[in-house]
Write a protein that holds these residues in place. Structure first.
Motif, PDB file in Angstrom:
ATOM      1  N   ARG A 102       7.365  14.109   0.904  1.00  0.00           N
ATOM      2  CA  ARG A 102       7.299  12.903   0.077  1.00  0.00           C
ATOM      3  C   ARG A 102       8.318  12.917  -1.064  1.00  0.00           C
ATOM      4  N   ARG A 103       9.044  14.014  -1.204  1.00  0.00           N
ATOM      5  CA  ARG A 103      10.111  14.062  -2.218  1.00  0.00           C
ATOM      6  C   ARG A 103      11.427  13.480  -1.713  1.00  0.00           C
ATOM      7  N   TYR A 104      11.561  13.292  -0.391  1.00  0.00           N
ATOM      8  CA  TYR A 104      12.857  12.987   0.189  1.00  0.00           C
ATOM      9  C   TYR A 104      13.513  11.734  -0.383  1.00  0.00           C
ATOM     10  N   THR A 105      12.710  10.710  -0.686  1.00  0.00           N
ATOM     11  CA  THR A 105      13.300   9.456  -1.178  1.00  0.00           C
ATOM     12  C   THR A 105      13.889   9.605  -2.574  1.00  0.00           C
ATOM     13  N   ALA A 124       4.850  11.342  -7.553  1.00  0.00           N
ATOM     14  CA  ALA A 124       5.871  10.566  -6.866  1.00  0.00           C
ATOM     15  C   ALA A 124       6.877   9.909  -7.809  1.00  0.00           C
ATOM     16  N   SER A 125       6.691  10.014  -9.119  1.00  0.00           N
ATOM     17  CA  SER A 125       7.721   9.538 -10.035  1.00  0.00           C
ATOM     18  C   SER A 125       8.905  10.503  -9.972  1.00  0.00           C
ATOM     19  N   HIS A 155       0.836  -1.198   0.000  1.00  0.00           N
ATOM     20  CA  HIS A 155       0.000   0.000   0.000  1.00  0.00           C
ATOM     21  C   HIS A 155       0.874   1.252   0.000  1.00  0.00           C
ATOM     22  N   SER A 156       0.460   2.262  -0.744  1.00  0.00           N
ATOM     23  CA  SER A 156       1.232   3.498  -0.852  1.00  0.00           C
ATOM     24  C   SER A 156       1.259   4.263   0.460  1.00  0.00           C
ATOM     25  N   TRP A 157       2.380   4.953   0.681  1.00  0.00           N
ATOM     26  CA  TRP A 157       2.563   5.865   1.819  1.00  0.00           C
ATOM     27  C   TRP A 157       2.187   5.212   3.157  1.00  0.00           C
ATOM     28  N   SER A 158       2.558   3.955   3.370  1.00  0.00           N
ATOM     29  CA  SER A 158       2.129   3.248   4.571  1.00  0.00           C
ATOM     30  C   SER A 158       3.228   2.335   5.106  1.00  0.00           C
ATOM     31  N   VAL A 159       3.271   2.207   6.428  1.00  0.00           N
ATOM     32  CA  VAL A 159       4.043   1.145   7.073  1.00  0.00           C
ATOM     33  C   VAL A 159       3.168  -0.107   7.004  1.00  0.00           C
ATOM     34  N   GLN A 160       3.604  -1.077   6.231  1.00  0.00           N
ATOM     35  CA  GLN A 160       2.728  -2.180   5.852  1.00  0.00           C
ATOM     36  C   GLN A 160       2.212  -2.979   7.051  1.00  0.00           C
ATOM     37  N   GLY A 161       3.059  -3.179   8.058  1.00  0.00           N
ATOM     38  CA  GLY A 161       2.667  -4.003   9.189  1.00  0.00           C
ATOM     39  C   GLY A 161       1.615  -3.381  10.088  1.00  0.00           C
ATOM     40  N   THR A 162       1.372  -2.085   9.930  1.00  0.00           N
ATOM     41  CA  THR A 162       0.387  -1.400  10.781  1.00  0.00           C
ATOM     42  C   THR A 162      -0.994  -1.347  10.142  1.00  0.00           C
ATOM     43  N   LEU A 163      -1.125  -1.860   8.931  1.00  0.00           N
ATOM     44  CA  LEU A 163      -2.364  -1.678   8.174  1.00  0.00           C
ATOM     45  C   LEU A 163      -3.468  -2.635   8.615  1.00  0.00           C
TER      46      LEU A 163
END
Length: 452
Positions: free
Chosen positions: A161-164, A149-150, A24-32
């Motif tokens: 959200r540009r940091y990466t 985000a590309s 999932h976008s913009w998410s820590v997957q384990g918390t979903l």
């Protein structure tokens, strides 16, 4: 309960497989803990337990015509039967007709459109077009912005959200937009604020070498970062700077375009004509991924004799074009641009009442059916409810969760809660939904009392 009857998949399996196999976008997957959605219609959607929700953000501010519009669905089916795909080098009926319709709706200086698959794609190609046309290498954009985000679009983006994508591409320069509520300066008027920010931009351009700047990108109305509406005279001031230095003015209308602000394009509210407009979202309202770049006639003419170095396998995809034509017809047949203006006035009144009533509501900003509510700890100091980039108690997520529990679905970014319902919403529906919002703000008021 069976959600996908043909595959004999239960609700529990849908959630299990989603968490196990989807990223999932913009998410820590384990918390979903994703909600399973079963159907959607109009301004509502229903979860697997049958609970109904007001879609008060139009999902990602893209479902302008609401869910389940039969005209658009039928257009997609018809095109799929006729011709699901044809390469972008060929002329086909829906491709030609949608391009014509888009240019007819755009400001009268516009000449041609390059179709894409979404907002990021649109901004990526607008960057290239601006550089090709001007022969310059620098691109200005604002800090409080989201352009995609590309890689190229992320370099345009100004928020975290540009940091990466950093250290990023050379030649991308950021400047501050007029966020008057948080400026820390007491301006005498909106015009005074506009002059201040335009003068600062002009100074920065000179120090960067204005002759090297290809374009200034800005969201006509800043979207996810808080629906920041430009003060009177600001966009005209930017237009004048662009004209002075031969810089292209690019308005990102991915969110704000297609009726969201009560006009076909948001720039019409401010009396400016950009050189380039990027769009997506409302052109097909999410029924098919689609977007585009509209260019001024002088830019279109330039590429009559110079190669356009832009290309996508799915440029002007026939299914997207068919959906786009049907969507534009829905806007007209259902008077949705007018309804956006009319319901926008009602929404504005309701938001002002909420601001007056709740100590936790510092500011409300709205134009058409495009609005945000900014939460604060203290109205006098304007201290944000949570520090920028931090929310240790997850208070904003809790607020969004409480809204959802009561049937009001939306999202937040930092301290701002987005309110942008489908343009088909009726007054009684709007008032009912906002009464939910009003009640939940009482929780925020009490939270602040307990913690301060």
């Amino acid at each position: 309960m069976l959600v996908l009857e043909n595959n004999n998949v239960t609700t529990e399996q849908v959630k299990e497989f989603d968490k196990k196999y989807n990223l999932h976008s913009w998410s820590v997957q384990g918390t979903l803990n994703p909600m399973v959605i079963e159907k959607a219609e109009g301004i509502y959607f229903w979860d697997s337990e049958g609970k109904k929700y007001f879609d008060m953000s139009s999902q990602l501010v893209n479902i302008n015509v609401g869910h389940g519009n039969k005209k658009i669905i039928e257009a997609i089916k018809k095109q799929a039967d006729k011709m699901a795909f044809m390469g972008p080098g060929y002329a086909i009926d829906v491709r030609s007709m949608l391009a014509k319709k888009v240019i007819e709706k755009a400001p009268d200086n516009m000449g041609k459109v390059f179709f894409t698959l979404g907002g990021s794609d649109s901004n990526e190609n607008a960057i290239k077009i601006a550089k090709m046309f001007t022969g310059r290498n620098k691109i200005f954009s604002r800090y409080r912005s989201y352009h995609g985000a590309s890689y190229g679009a992320a370099n345009l983006t100004g928020e975290p959200r540009r940091y990466t994508c950093e250290p990023g591409i050379s030649g991308f320069v950021k400047f501050f937009d007029p966020y008057i509520y948080r400026a820390g300066i007491e301006f005498e008027s909106e015009e005074d604020a506009s002059k201040y920010y335009v003068d600062k931009l002009r100074e920065q351009l000179i120090y960067e070498g204005a002759e090297n700047v290809a374009a200034i990108f800005l969201e006509t109305v800043t979207g996810s970062n808080g629906v920041i509406i430009p003060p009177k005279g600001y966009l005209k001031g930017v237009r004048e700077i662009c004209d002075e230095f031969g810089i292209l003015m690019v308005c990102d209308e991915v969110m704000a375009g297609w009726g969201r602000t009560g006009k076909w394009f948001a720039c019409e509210n401010f009396g400016v004509k950009p050189d380039i407009i990027t769009f997506a979202k409302g052109i097909t309202c999410g029924y098919i991924p689609f977007g585009g770049v509209i260019v001024d006639k002088k830019i279109a003419e330039y590429f009559d004799n110079n190669m356009l170095m832009c290309g996508l396998t799915y440029n002007a995809h026939p299914m997207g074009c068919a959906a786009g034509i049907a969507t534009l017809e829905v806007y007209e047949e259902e008077n949705l641009i007018e309804n956006s203006r009319k319901m926008g006035k009602v929404l504005g009144e309701l938001l002002e009442d909420i601001k007056e009533k709740h100590p936790s509501v510092g500011d409300v900003r709205y134009i058409g059916l495009f609005s945000a509510v900014e939460l604060v700890k203290d109205k006098n100091t304007r201290e944000a409810l949570v520090p920028y980039g931090k929310d240790p108690d997850k208070i904003m997520s809790r607020v969004i969760g409480m809204l959802k529990e009561k049937g009001f679905s939306t999202y937040h970014h930092e301290n701002n809660i987005m309110i942008a319902p489908p343009l088909i919403i009726k007054e009684d529906e709007l008032r009912e939904a906002m009464s939910i919002f009003d009640r939940v703000m009482c929780f925020v008021d009490e939270y602040i009392k307990r913690t301060i």
